[in-house]
Design a protein around this motif. Structure first.
Motif, mmCIF file in Angstrom:
data_model
loop_
_atom_site.group_PDB
_atom_site.id
_atom_site.type_symbol
_atom_site.label_atom_id
_atom_site.label_comp_id
_atom_site.label_asym_id
_atom_site.label_seq_id
_atom_site.Cartn_x
_atom_site.Cartn_y
_atom_site.Cartn_z
ATOM 1 N N GLY A 57 -18.858 2.065 -5.241
ATOM 2 C CA GLY A 57 -18.824 2.288 -3.806
ATOM 3 C C GLY A 57 -18.482 3.722 -3.414
ATOM 4 O O GLY A 57 -18.771 4.135 -2.309
ATOM 5 N N ARG A 58 -17.850 4.479 -4.320
ATOM 6 C CA ARG A 58 -17.487 5.857 -4.020
ATOM 7 C C ARG A 58 -16.673 5.985 -2.739
ATOM 8 O O ARG A 58 -16.831 6.928 -1.964
ATOM 9 C CB ARG A 58 -18.731 6.774 -3.939
ATOM 10 C CG ARG A 58 -19.548 6.854 -5.211
ATOM 11 C CD ARG A 58 -18.865 7.565 -6.334
ATOM 12 N NE ARG A 58 -18.614 9.007 -6.097
ATOM 13 C CZ ARG A 58 -17.932 9.772 -6.918
ATOM 14 N NH1 ARG A 58 -17.423 9.279 -8.034
ATOM 15 N NH2 ARG A 58 -17.742 11.049 -6.654
ATOM 16 N N HIS A 59 -15.816 4.996 -2.457
ATOM 17 C CA HIS A 59 -14.885 5.132 -1.348
ATOM 18 C C HIS A 59 -13.876 6.224 -1.677
ATOM 19 O O HIS A 59 -13.377 6.272 -2.799
ATOM 20 C CB HIS A 59 -14.065 3.851 -1.161
ATOM 21 C CG HIS A 59 -14.871 2.651 -0.849
ATOM 22 N ND1 HIS A 59 -15.478 2.468 0.361
ATOM 23 C CD2 HIS A 59 -15.166 1.548 -1.577
ATOM 24 C CE1 HIS A 59 -16.113 1.304 0.352
ATOM 25 N NE2 HIS A 59 -15.945 0.726 -0.814
ATOM 26 N N GLU A 60 -13.494 7.007 -0.699
ATOM 27 C CA GLU A 60 -12.367 7.913 -0.912
ATOM 28 C C GLU A 60 -11.084 7.139 -0.629
ATOM 29 O O GLU A 60 -10.876 6.644 0.467
ATOM 30 C CB GLU A 60 -12.454 9.135 -0.004
ATOM 31 C CG GLU A 60 -11.381 10.155 -0.364
ATOM 32 C CD GLU A 60 -11.424 11.406 0.513
ATOM 33 O OE1 GLU A 60 -10.892 12.430 0.100
ATOM 34 O OE2 GLU A 60 -11.981 11.328 1.628
ATOM 35 N N LEU A 61 -10.241 7.000 -1.648
ATOM 36 C CA LEU A 61 -9.056 6.148 -1.554
ATOM 37 C C LEU A 61 -7.793 6.947 -1.281
ATOM 38 O O LEU A 61 -6.822 6.414 -0.744
ATOM 39 C CB LEU A 61 -8.861 5.393 -2.870
ATOM 40 C CG LEU A 61 -10.061 4.572 -3.349
ATOM 41 C CD1 LEU A 61 -9.763 4.012 -4.726
ATOM 42 C CD2 LEU A 61 -10.376 3.468 -2.367
ATOM 43 N N ALA A 62 -7.806 8.195 -1.705
ATOM 44 C CA ALA A 62 -6.608 9.018 -1.571
ATOM 45 C C ALA A 62 -7.043 10.470 -1.546
ATOM 46 O O ALA A 62 -8.095 10.827 -2.095
ATOM 47 C CB ALA A 62 -5.655 8.788 -2.749
ATOM 48 N N ARG A 63 -6.240 11.281 -0.896
ATOM 49 C CA ARG A 63 -6.508 12.710 -0.894
ATOM 50 C C ARG A 63 -5.176 13.437 -0.879
ATOM 51 O O ARG A 63 -4.213 12.961 -0.263
ATOM 52 C CB ARG A 63 -7.314 13.101 0.335
ATOM 53 C CG ARG A 63 -7.666 14.577 0.361
ATOM 54 C CD ARG A 63 -8.457 14.929 1.590
ATOM 55 N NE ARG A 63 -9.827 14.422 1.502
ATOM 56 C CZ ARG A 63 -10.780 14.767 2.354
ATOM 57 N NH1 ARG A 63 -10.526 15.607 3.330
ATOM 58 N NH2 ARG A 63 -12.003 14.270 2.230
ATOM 59 N N GLY A 64 -5.138 14.570 -1.575
ATOM 60 C CA GLY A 64 -3.887 15.307 -1.575
ATOM 61 C C GLY A 64 -4.059 16.668 -2.192
ATOM 62 O O GLY A 64 -5.172 17.119 -2.456
ATOM 63 N N GLY A 65 -2.917 17.324 -2.421
ATOM 64 C CA GLY A 65 -2.956 18.632 -3.054
ATOM 65 C C GLY A 65 -1.830 19.520 -2.597
ATOM 66 O O GLY A 65 -0.929 19.087 -1.873
ATOM 67 N N ARG A 66 -1.929 20.742 -3.047
ATOM 68 C CA ARG A 66 -0.842 21.709 -2.825
ATOM 69 C C ARG A 66 -0.921 22.292 -1.425
ATOM 70 O O ARG A 66 -2.009 22.538 -0.904
ATOM 71 C CB ARG A 66 -0.950 22.798 -3.902
ATOM 72 C CG ARG A 66 0.175 23.820 -3.879
ATOM 73 C CD ARG A 66 0.386 24.474 -5.231
ATOM 74 N NE ARG A 66 0.977 23.524 -6.166
ATOM 75 C CZ ARG A 66 2.261 23.112 -6.119
ATOM 76 N NH1 ARG A 66 3.097 23.567 -5.202
ATOM 77 N NH2 ARG A 66 2.702 22.241 -7.011
ATOM 78 N N TYR A 67 0.259 22.476 -0.805
ATOM 79 C CA TYR A 67 0.310 23.062 0.536
ATOM 80 C C TYR A 67 1.673 23.718 0.732
ATOM 81 O O TYR A 67 2.526 23.648 -0.157
ATOM 82 C CB TYR A 67 0.043 21.982 1.611
ATOM 83 C CG TYR A 67 1.133 20.941 1.708
ATOM 84 C CD1 TYR A 67 1.233 19.917 0.763
ATOM 85 C CD2 TYR A 67 2.079 20.985 2.724
ATOM 86 C CE1 TYR A 67 2.234 18.980 0.835
ATOM 87 C CE2 TYR A 67 3.101 20.045 2.801
ATOM 88 C CZ TYR A 67 3.177 19.055 1.853
ATOM 89 O OH TYR A 67 4.186 18.126 1.917
ATOM 90 N N SER A 68 1.834 24.356 1.891
ATOM 91 C CA SER A 68 3.124 24.959 2.225
ATOM 92 C C SER A 68 3.841 24.044 3.188
ATOM 93 O O SER A 68 3.390 23.858 4.318
ATOM 94 C CB SER A 68 2.930 26.328 2.876
ATOM 95 O OG SER A 68 2.483 27.246 1.909
ATOM 96 N N ALA A 69 4.967 23.459 2.753
ATOM 97 C CA ALA A 69 5.734 22.559 3.606
ATOM 98 C C ALA A 69 6.636 23.388 4.506
ATOM 99 O O ALA A 69 7.312 24.296 4.037
ATOM 100 C CB ALA A 69 6.584 21.619 2.753
ATOM 101 N N GLY A 70 6.636 23.060 5.790
ATOM 102 C CA GLY A 70 7.560 23.738 6.690
ATOM 103 C C GLY A 70 6.833 24.483 7.779
ATOM 104 O O GLY A 70 5.781 24.055 8.237
#
Lengths: 388, 388
Positions: free
Chosen positions: A290-303
């Protein structure tokens, strides 16, 4: 009572929905499983409010979601508040304010609902259940790999089979452009060609800049299975900052495959859409079917970098609607009808055996018929659970 | 980075708060336990959206909460929406619209957050976690008793000890007034005297209406332990509708004590404050220690009576903030530090033993010191979980 009289009351705004049985319970159960896996890796839950001041909600990486945020006037403070369109920014706020003295890395998890002003073209929903983690205060390949492996772990625990992970470096193209001192306009044309996977367009945008053509064409060709893509990337003459990004990605791929050698990993080093606030190794998790996107994430600047307050972070969000579509519904528990007058305390032993009990609270001459009417699978007759 | 630079970002609107570790996890766990107890009695979970059209949110019993509801303009429909101030009305909406063809009684549960425009004088909070059930489509003493017993069952499962239940008949005074044909103004004066527990005031309001004085004084004196109060009520010369209410309450008390003879039950038959939309037997659950109100519920009309669409119903809501104050926090699970380089798959066996593992993702020369810095209780050294 005519049905028209109440049907208009049942109408919900576009993109907002009721979850009915058994879907509401399934979603809640899947969220619990994910949060429990996060807790097993030391991620502690926080719960920010549904509404907070615009200033904190839409600062830092939250600025990108300002047009998607419903605003409310707070009659107490006379200041504008926003209904959260996302929880990552709230969790980051907690990390850099109330939990700023906790040791780093700080591992936090969250689960809750967010609201957006408009649905997307493909996804009409305006309310989402978000569940995820943030790993705040370190910038290491180990941390990047942990985010990917934890997302995969939680999805498997929920019951999603056959996962694959697509890795991205959403700031790589900009780093190459800066390193090669390309004019902004040229870089825009290159970006458009990359979006179309158009090698001819790259050459056309860059004229006689042979090194740049080789590099961007190489980035395009690095898309695909991760190890092959990494080999492609590391063979390119990348400017220093871009080479560092590629080296980090290479390390992350090694760590992920050391932990889980069979996890299908692909690379798309020029993808950046939907990753606008990411600053390093990013990823999406898909179900092969199905190629559903289930999760996404990665590096970022918090704050709030605009205040000079930010910390390196990585994290991810599970998209619960897609997760539930990609996983099997658990079997419903058997429902046992207890005829009216059955003592309250007789329920317990049947509940312990896994039955939901349904107590008769109105007169019923025929317990079997009443049990069937109430959609029960069993009725208690002569102290036995009789299947219907 | 100065602390002033980000402290203003951490400021939340009055009455809105972050739940931090371990409180957020505790609240979620308590909600899960309650919902699971509800499911064991056949209550199936529904999840209405955070926001819906004003018209459905504030119809029927929801009208009372209109002043407490934040409004949003929906850019899609150009109609006004409200952020839910309560979930009961939403669950009732689902019952009388989308689930109107399901067999009755319909048993539904819910758990979620609501937002109100202003906090109360005693409780400044403007966001609440609500968890509860609705039993829709029947009007029986068995159903009334089930609501009370289920609230008590769920609170005990969460770990609140020593509960007591206060029963009310919030429409009784009005029924007596109507039966005795008292003028509205006289009834208002009687109500004020009842609120002050002022027998002299009752007599003064009613002049020489001896039967009315006897009845209202009798209602006042019926407050206290349930069986004694019921005896007092049934000895009064109540008008027919009021006598029927008292008879129902008497039956409910019998059913509750048949199920749980030791549950302390009190009666306050003239109490109505905070029970404005209740139409019959109502109740509050308290913890003996502290006299926190932990739950409130009772009989009401589900749906939109103004459209001619309504069903008899009973239900209750648990107040999670009070519930958590009245229950013991569970012991924290041990935290095991895994030094950097520990294989990912080594985490599983420790998690199965009940540890939260905390993976080292930055270089650390001294695993013991690093584990302590990260607030771990144990460190993995030579494949052993060494306590610190």
């Amino acid at each position: 009572m005519t049905s028209n009289d109440n049907d208009h009351r049942g109408l919900l705004p576009a993109g907002l929905a009721d979850l009915l049985p058994p879907d509401a319970a399934r979603e809640a159960r899947a969220i619990d499983i994910a949060i429990e896996r996060f807790a097993a890796f030391g991620y502690e839950r926080v719960k920010p409010p549904l509404v907070e001041f615009e200033e904190s909600l839409l600062g830092g990486p939250g600025a990108a979601l300002a047009p998607q945020t419903f605003r409310l006037m707070d009659p107490v403070s006379q200041r504008m508040m926003g209904v959260r369109p996302d929880m990552t920014v709230q969790v980051a706020r907690i990390a850099v304010t109330r939990l700023k003295h906790e040791p780093r890395p700080l591992r936090l998890s969250y689960g809750g609902n967010v609201i957006r002003v408009r649905g997307g073209a493909l996804k009409p929903e305006r309310q989402f259940a978000q569940v995820g983690t943030e790993l705040i205060g370190v910038d290491s390949a180990e941390a990047d790999a942990e985010a990917v492996l934890l997302a995969v772990d939680a999805l498997r625990a929920i019951g999603v089979a056959e996962l694959s992970v697509d890795l991205n470096l959403p700031t790589l193209v900009a780093a190459v452009g800066a390193g090669l001192k390309l004019p902004a306009d040229t870089l825009r044309r290159v970006r458009r060609a990359l979006d179309r996977k158009d090698e001819g367009g790259i050459a056309k945008a860059l004229g006689d800049a042979k090194r740049a053509i080789d590099v961007f064409t190489g980035l395009l060709r690095a898309a695909g299975p991760a190890e092959r893509g990494i080999a492609g990337l590391t063979s390119l003459k990348l400017p220093a900052a871009a080479a560092a990004e590629a080296a980090r990605l290479s390390e992350v791929v090694k760590l992920i495959h050391a932990a889980d050698e069979d996890l299908p990993l692909t690379l798309d080093p020029v993808e950046y859409r939907g990753l606008e606030y990411q600053t390093g190794v990013s990823f999406s998790v898909f179900a092969l079917r199905g190629r559903h996107e289930l999760a996404r994430g990665g590096r970022y600047s918090a704050g709030y970098p605009e205040d000079g307050v930010s910390e390196p972070a990585t994290g991810f969000t599970l998209y619960m609607d897609a997760v539930l579509q990609a996983s099997e519904a658990p079997a419903a528990r058997p429902r046992l009808f207890l005829p009216p007058g059955t003592p309250w305390r007789d329920a317990g032993p049947w509940q312990t055996k896994g039955y939901a009990v349904v107590r008769g609270v109105i007169a019923a001459d025929d317990p079997r018929a009443e049990a069937k009417r109430l959609l029960c699978s069993h009725a208690l007759i002569d102290k036995e659970a009789v299947p219907l």
